[in-house]
Enzyme design. Structure first.
Site, mmCIF file in Angstrom:
data_model
loop_
_atom_site.group_PDB
_atom_site.id
_atom_site.type_symbol
_atom_site.label_atom_id
_atom_site.label_comp_id
_atom_site.label_asym_id
_atom_site.label_seq_id
_atom_site.Cartn_x
_atom_site.Cartn_y
_atom_site.Cartn_z
ATOM 1 N N CYS A 90 21.166 59.451 18.115
ATOM 2 C CA CYS A 90 21.283 60.905 17.974
ATOM 3 C C CYS A 90 22.606 61.358 17.364
ATOM 4 C CB CYS A 90 21.102 61.576 19.334
ATOM 5 S SG CYS A 90 19.562 61.137 20.160
ATOM 6 N N HIS A 383 15.215 68.622 16.780
ATOM 7 C CA HIS A 383 16.177 67.516 16.834
ATOM 8 C C HIS A 383 15.741 66.377 15.913
ATOM 9 C CE1 HIS A 383 18.969 64.628 18.213
ATOM 10 N NE2 HIS A 383 18.404 64.247 19.346
ATOM 11 N N CYS A 413 24.465 63.549 23.584
ATOM 12 C CA CYS A 413 24.098 62.312 24.261
ATOM 13 C C CYS A 413 23.419 61.413 23.242
ATOM 14 C CB CYS A 413 23.194 62.570 25.460
ATOM 15 S SG CYS A 413 21.585 63.283 25.065
#
Length: 427
Positions: A90, A383, A413
């Protein structure tokens, strides 16, 4: 010792669209090309001045290996300019920026095009190894009899594919998928369904309210096959309500869970491109940057509690810089899940967590909701994992400009048990 700073001159992104919708027909390479072309047009930069192109991408397309290089060439960057694709799950979009700074400080260049791209719509279905072996035998069969015998070896179960997206969202070390790690945090921190849905509601409300602001960072994507242009994110729900969120069923623990599709980040397609360079080079070229990267940190944590990564990264960065949460005018914590975001907020204020896990005597401090994800977060906006980090940087710097504020703290995160955090300052 070099003291030159890396500055972010400008940036642009495609709309972020839910997987399987408007941008589904475009691969990660095409999404990235569109963003880079728009960036070059917006800034007027001579592509020949670029020292390197660095893009984050988590699910790299099989037909566009080293997707950053494909993006660069198709966007008109000279073939003499190298390009590399990097991946830190991510935080890949952030990693592209921090890697550019490291290269700059090492004297390996002064102008970079960086960012991230992801087409989650196009993450492939996979055959099982046994099925692949059967296809291999079939391809080697030379006679009709051999081909028939090979075909006879297939069973219906051979055509039940493994879903690449689900594999990518699962952690092979702890054995949990990302949603299950969020459920774990919800139980451990006593986070109710109502609390999580409240975060989701605010995310949608803020994203809708910020739609005109966010338009300044978006370039249109023209779909010639449909004779239309996609001009805005399609994730935010204008009429989202607590009641509608409450009707959604838990996804990862159907019996007692609290994590739903409504309070989780959306699976999304999109790309972001940023023009970054040394501060001295920006001055010579006459650019007025949006801001500078002043510090960053990455930290590891328990993979089964990967959502707490921002707390670990922010603590490490405070130890490095002395800057605290109170020094931030705005704060971004990527909303992988509402439960994850809420757990980080609790950890930041916990003396016990600080002593036991961060090795410090006092907590990080309070993160006021008025400063947090002020234009909505990934629950509403989506996302696209390889691109999100770059979007957070761009969105934060533009918001600092609008507010005439000084500092932004960006954190995410990271699947696999990591956290990333960056300090940005307005120029």
């Amino acid at each position: 010792m070099k003291t030159d700073r890396l500055v972010i001159v400008d940036g642009v992104r495609t709309p972020f669209c839910k997987a399987g919708t408007e941008l589904a027909a475009l691969g990660a390479d095409e999404l990235g090309r569109i963003a880079v072309n728009a960036l070059l047009t917006r800034t007027g930069l001579d592509p020949a001045l670029v020292d390197e192109v660095i893009f984050g991408c988590v699910a790299q397309p099989m037909d566009a290996a080293n997707v950053a290089r494909v993006i660069a060439l198709r966007a008109g960057i000279p073939e003499s300019v190298p390009a590399s694709t990097i991946m830190r799950n991510c935080a890949s979009g952030c990693e592209a920026v921090t890697l550019a700074q490291e290269k700059m400080l090492a004297g390996r260049g002064s102008i970079f095009i960086v960012g991230g791209t992801e087409s989650m719509s196009n993450i492939p279905l996979l055959f099982k190894p046994g099925t692949a072996a059967k296809f291999g035998r079939l391809s080697r069969a030379k006679s009709l009899g051999q081909r028939l015998r090979s075909l006879a070896g297939f069973r219906p179960s051979d055509f039940q594919p493994r879903v690449g997206l689900l594999l990518g969202l699962s952690d092979p070390v702890c054995g949990l998928n990302m949603g299950e790690t969020a459920e774990l945090l919800a139980r451990e921190f006593g986070l109710t369904r109502e609390e999580q849905d409240a975060v989701a509601l605010v995310s949608n409300q803020r994203a809708i309210a910020a739609r005109d602001k966010l338009a300044s960072e978006i370039c249109p994507v023209f779909l010639s096959s449909k004779g239309m242009a996609v001009t805005q994110d399609n994730g935010p729900r204008e009429n989202q309500t607590r009641e509608a969120l409450a009707k959604l069923k838990p996804v990862f623990d159907r019996r007692t869970g609290t994590v739903t599709a409504g309070n989780s980040s959306q699976i999304t397609d999109g790309a972001v491109a940023l023009l970054v360079m040394s501060e001295q080079r920006a001055k010579k070229l006459g650019f007025t940057p949006l801001g500078a990267l002043t510090a960053y940190s990455v930290a590891g944590c328990d993979p089964s509690r990967m959502g707490l990564g921002p707390a670990f990264a922010m603590a490490r960065m405070e130890a490095q810089t002395g800057l605290t949460l109170a020094d931030a005018d705005i704060i971004e914590i990527n909303e992988a899940f509402a439960a994850q975001t809420l757990a980080v907020l609790k950890c930041a204020q916990s003396d016990k967590f600080a002593r036991k896990f961060l090795g410090r005597q006092g907590p990080l401090g309070e993160i006021p909701t008025a400063k947090l994800n002020v234009n909505g977060g990934a629950i509403a906006l989506g996302h696209p994992v390889g691109a999100t980090g770059a979007r957070l940087i761009l969105t934060s710097l533009l918001e600092l400009q609008r507010r005439k504020a000084t500092r932004a703290l960006v954190s995410l995160c990271v699947g696999g048990g990591q956290g990333a955090a960056l300090w940005l300052e307005r120029s």
